[in-house]
Scaffold this motif. Sequence first.
Motif, PDB file in Angstrom:
ATOM      1  N   LYS A 148       3.600  13.882 -10.602  1.00  0.00           N
ATOM      2  CA  LYS A 148       4.845  14.304 -10.465  1.00  0.00           C
ATOM      3  C   LYS A 148       4.825  15.799 -10.698  1.00  0.00           C
ATOM      4  O   LYS A 148       4.122  16.511 -11.307  1.00  0.00           O
ATOM      5  N   VAL A 168       3.640   1.549  -1.375  1.00  0.00           N
ATOM      6  CA  VAL A 168       4.423   1.508  -2.872  1.00  0.00           C
ATOM      7  C   VAL A 168       3.290   2.267  -3.796  1.00  0.00           C
ATOM      8  O   VAL A 168       3.561   3.114  -4.459  1.00  0.00           O
ATOM      9  N   LEU A 169       2.161   1.763  -3.579  1.00  0.00           N
ATOM     10  CA  LEU A 169       1.091   2.276  -4.213  1.00  0.00           C
ATOM     11  C   LEU A 169       0.795   3.843  -4.040  1.00  0.00           C
ATOM     12  O   LEU A 169       0.377   4.314  -5.077  1.00  0.00           O
ATOM     13  N   LYS A 170       0.698   4.024  -2.715  1.00  0.00           N
ATOM     14  CA  LYS A 170       0.595   5.414  -2.443  1.00  0.00           C
ATOM     15  C   LYS A 170       1.540   6.465  -3.127  1.00  0.00           C
ATOM     16  O   LYS A 170       1.257   7.268  -3.681  1.00  0.00           O
ATOM     17  N   SER A 171       2.821   6.038  -3.090  1.00  0.00           N
ATOM     18  CA  SER A 171       3.896   6.892  -3.493  1.00  0.00           C
ATOM     19  C   SER A 171       4.097   6.670  -5.049  1.00  0.00           C
ATOM     20  O   SER A 171       4.269   7.722  -5.663  1.00  0.00           O
ATOM     21  N   TYR A 172       3.521   5.789  -5.709  1.00  0.00           N
ATOM     22  CA  TYR A 172       3.382   5.595  -7.101  1.00  0.00           C
ATOM     23  C   TYR A 172       2.364   6.477  -7.672  1.00  0.00           C
ATOM     24  O   TYR A 172       2.622   7.028  -8.788  1.00  0.00           O
ATOM     25  N   ASN A 173       1.137   6.671  -7.047  1.00  0.00           N
ATOM     26  CA  ASN A 173       0.139   7.436  -7.560  1.00  0.00           C
ATOM     27  C   ASN A 173       0.136   8.738  -7.450  1.00  0.00           C
ATOM     28  O   ASN A 173      -0.531   9.622  -7.604  1.00  0.00           O
ATOM     29  N   LYS A 174       1.459   9.438  -6.744  1.00  0.00           N
ATOM     30  CA  LYS A 174       1.595  10.746  -6.586  1.00  0.00           C
ATOM     31  C   LYS A 174       1.597  11.574  -7.797  1.00  0.00           C
ATOM     32  O   LYS A 174       2.657  10.723  -8.601  1.00  0.00           O
ATOM     33  N   TYR A 197       0.907  -1.079   0.023  1.00  0.00           N
ATOM     34  CA  TYR A 197      -0.053   0.029  -0.283  1.00  0.00           C
ATOM     35  C   TYR A 197       0.749   1.293  -0.013  1.00  0.00           C
ATOM     36  O   TYR A 197       0.433   2.211  -0.690  1.00  0.00           O
TER      37      TYR A 197
END
Length: 51
Positions: A47, A39-45, A37
């Motif tokens: 850019k 990783v998902l949270k940081s991936y969806n930020k 979760y």
Amino acid sequence: MNFIDKNVSVEQAIILLAKNGIQVSEKEAKIILELLYLVLKSYNKPKEKKY
């Protein structure tokens, strides 16, 4: 750590991992889910644009 929209339960994670030959305890499954979760949270930020 609390995520409002957790879609995968600890039990589901244990079953899915077991199907792939990975045996984990409930504590280990919780840690794995928290990591995923995060990783998902940081991936969806979004850019930042650099000018």
